[in-house]
Scaffold this motif. Structure first.
Motif, PDB file in Angstrom:
ATOM      1  N   LEU A  54       3.364 -63.084  29.313  1.00  0.00           N
ATOM      2  CA  LEU A  54       3.943 -62.315  30.129  1.00  0.00           C
ATOM      3  C   LEU A  54       3.262 -60.907  29.821  1.00  0.00           C
ATOM      4  N   LYS A  55       2.824 -60.726  28.672  1.00  0.00           N
ATOM      5  CA  LYS A  55       2.588 -59.382  28.448  1.00  0.00           C
ATOM      6  C   LYS A  55       1.091 -59.090  28.845  1.00  0.00           C
ATOM      7  N   ASN A  58       1.684 -58.514  32.704  1.00  0.00           N
ATOM      8  CA  ASN A  58       2.125 -57.242  32.891  1.00  0.00           C
ATOM      9  C   ASN A  58       1.223 -56.131  32.844  1.00  0.00           C
ATOM     10  N   TYR A  95      13.112 -60.976  35.022  1.00  0.00           N
ATOM     11  CA  TYR A  95      13.282 -61.607  33.756  1.00  0.00           C
ATOM     12  C   TYR A  95      14.583 -62.011  33.588  1.00  0.00           C
ATOM     13  N   GLU A 103      18.720 -62.895  28.166  1.00  0.00           N
ATOM     14  CA  GLU A 103      18.518 -61.708  28.620  1.00  0.00           C
ATOM     15  C   GLU A 103      19.756 -60.788  27.728  1.00  0.00           C
ATOM     16  N   LEU A 107      17.082 -55.240  25.170  1.00  0.00           N
ATOM     17  CA  LEU A 107      15.512 -55.800  25.630  1.00  0.00           C
ATOM     18  C   LEU A 107      14.691 -54.428  26.068  1.00  0.00           C
ATOM     19  N   LYS A 110      10.311 -52.538  29.625  1.00  0.00           N
ATOM     20  CA  LYS A 110       8.964 -53.261  30.256  1.00  0.00           C
ATOM     21  C   LYS A 110       9.457 -54.974  30.465  1.00  0.00           C
ATOM     22  N   THR A 111      10.111 -55.355  29.462  1.00  0.00           N
ATOM     23  CA  THR A 111      10.520 -56.772  29.582  1.00  0.00           C
ATOM     24  C   THR A 111      11.606 -57.166  30.530  1.00  0.00           C
ATOM     25  N   GLN A 112      12.467 -56.187  30.279  1.00  0.00           N
ATOM     26  CA  GLN A 112      13.635 -56.433  31.556  1.00  0.00           C
ATOM     27  C   GLN A 112      12.963 -56.245  32.948  1.00  0.00           C
ATOM     28  N   MET A 114       9.702 -56.900  34.164  1.00  0.00           N
ATOM     29  CA  MET A 114       8.338 -57.579  34.408  1.00  0.00           C
ATOM     30  C   MET A 114       8.854 -58.984  35.035  1.00  0.00           C
ATOM     31  N   TYR A 256       6.299 -69.353  27.238  1.00  0.00           N
ATOM     32  CA  TYR A 256       6.116 -68.180  27.616  1.00  0.00           C
ATOM     33  C   TYR A 256       6.333 -66.963  26.146  1.00  0.00           C
ATOM     34  N   ILE A 258       6.352 -63.328  25.185  1.00  0.00           N
ATOM     35  CA  ILE A 258       6.977 -62.124  25.539  1.00  0.00           C
ATOM     36  C   ILE A 258       6.601 -60.839  24.589  1.00  0.00           C
TER      37      ILE A 258
END
Length: 258
Positions: A54-55, A58, A95, A103, A107, A110-112, A114, A256, A258
């Motif tokens: 995912l990184k 992104n 996400y 979740e 977090l 950016k993670t939330q 993406m 995944y 992250i």
């Protein structure tokens, strides 16, 4: 071409229903047999799995759509704008929707935010295969959860059993929504369920899945979990990964980072 009389008559009847005759009908039968050969071939001792970074997605936001387009184009997946009748083998969710149980408000932002690329998880314990009355969906020895659209009767039990929403039902004739088709893969009909098959027709030839093949920076990695020297094993050993809904004990084989 090894084909039983009953199967020949069944396929010939399907071809006639589609308005095909002569050479065209036999081409449909031949293509179906070619796909069945792919479907029936397994890789003994292997366990295919997918890693999605995912990184990296992104960092290159346009790559997600490129992967989805490669998948859908390779498998004649129609583009239907109506969300009630759309067909999708790969798609995205926020996400917080993809990983509801994992979740939280703390977090990284950016993670939330993406988008998460989703597909069939090809579970080790797939609930979808247990409820199908015609065995139109089943798990191969190498872990790929398959679909036989000729056996599917459209009962949608598999859709109800899948906790990931990975299957789509053809409420309308998908062929009417295809601007162009890929001759190497069969089209489907109204009234059947379909989903990602890890590009079984490609891995049978030693090729990467279509979505993986278009990646520019290893955003997606595909390989054999049983091979200690495979790239997927190395990546999973060196990075923290999560899977969707692990509490259900379906043991997804899509991981995944992250």
């Amino acid at each position: 071409m090894n084909i039983s009389r009953r199967k020949f008559l069944s396929l010939a009847g399907s071809a006639a229903a589609l308005g095909l005759a002569g050479k065209g009908a036999f081409e449909v039968i031949a293509k179906d047999q070619a796909h069945k050969t792919s479907v029936g071939s397994t890789h003994a001792g292997k366990r295919w799995a997918m890693v999605i970074d995912l990184k990296k997605f992104n960092e290159n936001s346009g790559m997600i759509n490129k992967c989805i387009e490669a998948c859908h184009l390779s498998h004649n997946v129609p583009k239907i704008d109506n969300p009630k009748t759309e067909i999708k083998w790969m798609w995205t969710e926020p996400y917080k929707h993809a990983f509801v149980e994992q979740e939280n408000f703390n977090l990284p932002w950016k993670t939330q935010q993406m988008p998460v690329l989703l597909m069939c998880n090809h579970c080790d314990s797939p609930p979808c295969t247990n409820v199908c009355p015609t065995k139109a969906t089943w798990k191969r020895e190498d872990g790929v959860v398959m679909m036989d659209w000729h056996r599917c009767i459209g009962c949608r039990y598999c859709m109800a059993a899948c906790p990931y929403g990975s299957r789509s039902f053809n409420w309308v004739d998908p062929r009417g929504h295809l601007k162009k088709t890929t001759a190497e893969f069969p089209t489907r009909m109204k009234g059947v369920v379909e989903k990602c098959t890890f590009c079984d027709e490609r891995i049978a030839k030693g090729l990467k899945p279509a979505c993986v093949a278009v990646c520019e920076n290893d955003e997606m990695i595909f390989g054999d979990l049983h091979d200690a020297n495979s790239e997927v094993r190395k990546v999973l050993a060196e990075n923290f990964s999560i899977r969707r809904k692990p509490e259900l004990s379906t043991h997804p084989e899509v991981y995944y980072l992250i």
